[in-house]
Design an enzyme around this catalytic site. Structure first.
Site, mmCIF file in Angstrom:
data_model
loop_
_atom_site.group_PDB
_atom_site.id
_atom_site.type_symbol
_atom_site.label_atom_id
_atom_site.label_comp_id
_atom_site.label_asym_id
_atom_site.label_seq_id
_atom_site.Cartn_x
_atom_site.Cartn_y
_atom_site.Cartn_z
ATOM 1 N N SER A 1 -4.559 2.863 4.251
ATOM 2 C CA SER A 1 -4.805 2.259 2.938
ATOM 3 C C SER A 1 -4.916 0.734 3.062
ATOM 4 O O SER A 1 -5.792 0.111 2.463
ATOM 5 C CB SER A 1 -3.657 2.632 1.993
ATOM 6 O OG SER A 1 -3.869 2.121 0.710
ATOM 7 N N ARG B 1 -8.304 3.692 -4.496
ATOM 8 C CA ARG B 1 -9.222 4.211 -3.490
ATOM 9 C C ARG B 1 -9.269 5.729 -3.590
ATOM 10 O O ARG B 1 -10.084 6.285 -4.286
ATOM 11 C CB ARG B 1 -8.809 3.724 -2.090
ATOM 12 C CG ARG B 1 -9.873 3.908 -1.018
ATOM 13 C CD ARG B 1 -9.387 3.415 0.342
ATOM 14 N NE ARG B 1 -8.238 4.162 0.816
ATOM 15 C CZ ARG B 1 -8.303 5.211 1.634
ATOM 16 N NH1 ARG B 1 -9.463 5.609 2.087
ATOM 17 N NH2 ARG B 1 -7.202 5.829 2.025
ATOM 18 N N HIS C 1 7.495 -7.472 -2.252
ATOM 19 C CA HIS C 1 7.372 -6.675 -1.028
ATOM 20 C C HIS C 1 8.449 -7.089 -0.015
ATOM 21 O O HIS C 1 8.434 -6.637 1.124
ATOM 22 C CB HIS C 1 6.019 -6.931 -0.356
ATOM 23 C CG HIS C 1 4.828 -6.363 -1.066
ATOM 24 N ND1 HIS C 1 4.782 -5.085 -1.553
ATOM 25 C CD2 HIS C 1 3.606 -6.910 -1.339
ATOM 26 C CE1 HIS C 1 3.577 -4.864 -2.101
ATOM 27 N NE2 HIS C 1 2.859 -5.956 -1.982
ATOM 28 N N ARG D 1 6.133 5.180 1.493
ATOM 29 C CA ARG D 1 5.040 6.132 1.695
ATOM 30 C C ARG D 1 4.924 6.426 3.182
ATOM 31 O O ARG D 1 5.287 5.578 4.014
ATOM 32 C CB ARG D 1 3.753 5.478 1.184
ATOM 33 C CG ARG D 1 2.544 6.374 1.197
ATOM 34 C CD ARG D 1 1.317 5.640 0.660
ATOM 35 N NE ARG D 1 0.200 6.567 0.509
ATOM 36 C CZ ARG D 1 -1.047 6.215 0.234
ATOM 37 N NH1 ARG D 1 -1.329 4.931 0.043
ATOM 38 N NH2 ARG D 1 -1.992 7.102 0.137
ATOM 39 N N LYS E 1 0.797 -1.237 0.000
ATOM 40 C CA LYS E 1 0.000 0.000 0.000
ATOM 41 C C LYS E 1 0.829 1.287 0.000
ATOM 42 O O LYS E 1 0.437 2.314 0.543
ATOM 43 C CB LYS E 1 -1.014 0.050 1.171
ATOM 44 C CG LYS E 1 -1.830 -1.174 1.396
ATOM 45 C CD LYS E 1 -2.144 -1.954 0.169
ATOM 46 C CE LYS E 1 -3.218 -1.342 -0.709
ATOM 47 N NZ LYS E 1 -3.368 -2.173 -1.946
HETATM 48 P P1 A3P Z 1 -5.174 4.883 -0.862
HETATM 49 O O1 A3P Z 1 -5.766 3.674 -0.241
HETATM 50 O O2 A3P Z 1 -4.606 5.839 0.133
HETATM 51 O O3 A3P Z 1 -6.111 5.556 -1.811
HETATM 52 P P2 A3P Z 1 -0.498 -0.252 -3.646
HETATM 53 O O4 A3P Z 1 -0.537 0.100 -5.111
HETATM 54 O O5 A3P Z 1 0.889 -0.355 -3.113
HETATM 55 O O6 A3P Z 1 -1.368 -1.395 -3.351
HETATM 56 O O7 A3P Z 1 -1.069 1.031 -2.902
HETATM 57 C C1 A3P Z 1 -2.406 1.403 -3.075
HETATM 58 C C2 A3P Z 1 -2.526 2.885 -2.833
HETATM 59 O O8 A3P Z 1 -2.040 3.603 -3.992
HETATM 60 C C3 A3P Z 1 -3.971 3.298 -2.660
HETATM 61 O O9 A3P Z 1 -3.927 4.422 -1.774
HETATM 62 C C4 A3P Z 1 -4.356 3.680 -4.066
HETATM 63 O O10 A3P Z 1 -5.471 4.524 -4.155
HETATM 64 C C5 A3P Z 1 -3.094 4.370 -4.568
HETATM 65 N N1 A3P Z 1 -2.930 4.333 -6.029
HETATM 66 C C6 A3P Z 1 -3.350 3.375 -6.889
HETATM 67 N N2 A3P Z 1 -3.037 3.693 -8.145
HETATM 68 C C7 A3P Z 1 -2.402 4.886 -8.103
HETATM 69 C C8 A3P Z 1 -1.851 5.737 -9.114
HETATM 70 N N3 A3P Z 1 -1.907 5.415 -10.381
HETATM 71 N N4 A3P Z 1 -1.261 6.882 -8.702
HETATM 72 C C9 A3P Z 1 -1.221 7.204 -7.395
HETATM 73 N N5 A3P Z 1 -1.734 6.446 -6.405
HETATM 74 C C10 A3P Z 1 -2.319 5.287 -6.746
#
Ligand code: A3P
Length: 318
Positions: free
Chosen positions: A160, A284, A130, A152, A67
């Site tokens: 998240s 999200r 990861h 992050r 996340k």
């Molecule tokens: P939030 O839950 O805060 O919205 P991961 O990709 O590591 O699983 O992390 C998911 C997080 O990255 C989520 O954060 C998601 O909304 C955000 N995310 C997904 N796609 C993205 C993009 N193209 N650019 C920026 N953030 C993104």
């Protein structure tokens, strides 16, 4: 061969039984293995990955704590690496989720039912994991392959993850679980945790091997995506040419991979992965600071204290 694999599985089950375990309030089991907590079900991939993966000098390995922006990083790196194979308007990202273009080594390529064979991937291979740095297969550290680490702010990442777990467990998000899961997170008990060790290890590696390990922050990328995309492409050995820059290729790549663009694509709104989980669970809010809607001042204080203590003298902060 099948018999031998069967034996291996049995041995694995024996090993798994000996590992300390904890259960997150959301119901996810974690196993403690060589100093880190892993989803217990992922151990079937983690150990074979550590034992068998042979990195190639041309490999690009994308690493994140869950996340932290993995989906974004996968989309960007895939597009940079393949920009001469497909024009942006015909990018596979328009019809395929980034996670089905760049796979996780530790639980998709290795594991109970591997998603594909490494030999089937074209070179340069773009792969993801990861895993903490200290737990990476030695061939990643010994080879000349490149590693990109994206981290992050832990508060946003923590929130998240809570939403993500609810979605893939098909349950509504339950804020009453936050207190206990936050306490566990702070004690280091989280998937691929402790968080501090994860970040610090890659931070140090990026300082020791600057050409091989690139350290990025989600918040920095959101603030100044253009310079970070240039840095990423250069690090990958595929810098944008003056011509590409003047043609607006950088902006085009960023637009393609942007949260707003990806989240509304048919594949990412309506389709599911091979385990039946909706791809929408990866999208999200993508905001900086959303934690403030969920965490109390005393939780913030506890996290800030921990960060001060753990990152003291490292030059790292959030
Ligand atoms: P939030 O839950 O805060 O919205 P991961 O990709 O590591 O699983 O992390 C998911 C997080 O990255 C989520 O954060 C998601 O909304 C955000 N995310 C997904 N796609 C993205 C993009 N193209 N650019 C920026 N953030 C993104």
């Amino acid at each position: 061969d099948e018999e031998r694999m069967g034996e291996g599985e049995e041995k694995m089950e024996e090993v798994l039984k000996t590992l300390p375990m904890e259960k997150l309030p959301e119901g996810i089991h974690l196993s403690f293995y060589e100093g880190h907590w892993y989803r217990s079900t992922f151990m079937h991939g983690i150990i074979p990955f550590q034992q068998h993966f042979k990195a190639q000098d041309t490999d690009l390995i994308l690493v994140t704590f869950p996340k932290s922006g993995t989906t974004w990083l996968k989309a960007l790196a895939f597009t940079i690496a393949n920009r001469n194979n497909y024009p942006v308007s015909e990018s596979p990202l328009l019809t395929t989720n980034p996670h089905s273009l760049v796979y996780f080594l530790d639980f998709e390529i290795y594991g109970k039912s591997p998603i594909l064979k490494l030999e089937d991937l074209p070179s340069p291979r773009v792969l993801a994991t990861h895993m903490p740095h200290s737990a990476l297969p030695t061939s990643i550290k010994d080879s000349n392959c490149r590693v990109v680490y994206l981290c992050r702010n832990p508060l946003d990442m923590f929130i998240s993850y809570r939403h993500f777990v609810a979605k893939f467990s098909n349950k509504p998000f339950d804020p009453s679980l936050i207190e206990e899961s936050f306490d566990m997170f702070c004690r280091g008990v989280s998937s691929y945790g402790p968080f501090w060790d994860h970040v610090l290890e890659y931070w140090k590696a990026s300082q020791e091997r600057q050409n091989k390990v690139l350290f990025l922050k989600y918040e920095d990328m959101k603030e100044d995506p253009i310079s970070h995309l240039k840095v990423l492409a250069k690090f990958m050995g595929l810098p944008f040419s003056v011509e590409e820059e003047s043609q607006g290729v950088i902006e085009e790549v960023l637009k393609l991979c942007s949260f707003d663009n990806l989240k509304d694509l048919e594949v990412n709104t309506n389709e599911t992965n091979r385990n039946g989980h909706p791809y929408s669970m990866f999208f999200r809010k993508a905001e900086v600071g959303d934690w403030a809607n969920y965490l109390t001042p005393s939780m913030l204080e506890r996290m800030n204290k921990l960060m001060e203590e753990k990152f003291a003298g490292s030059g790292l902060n959030f």
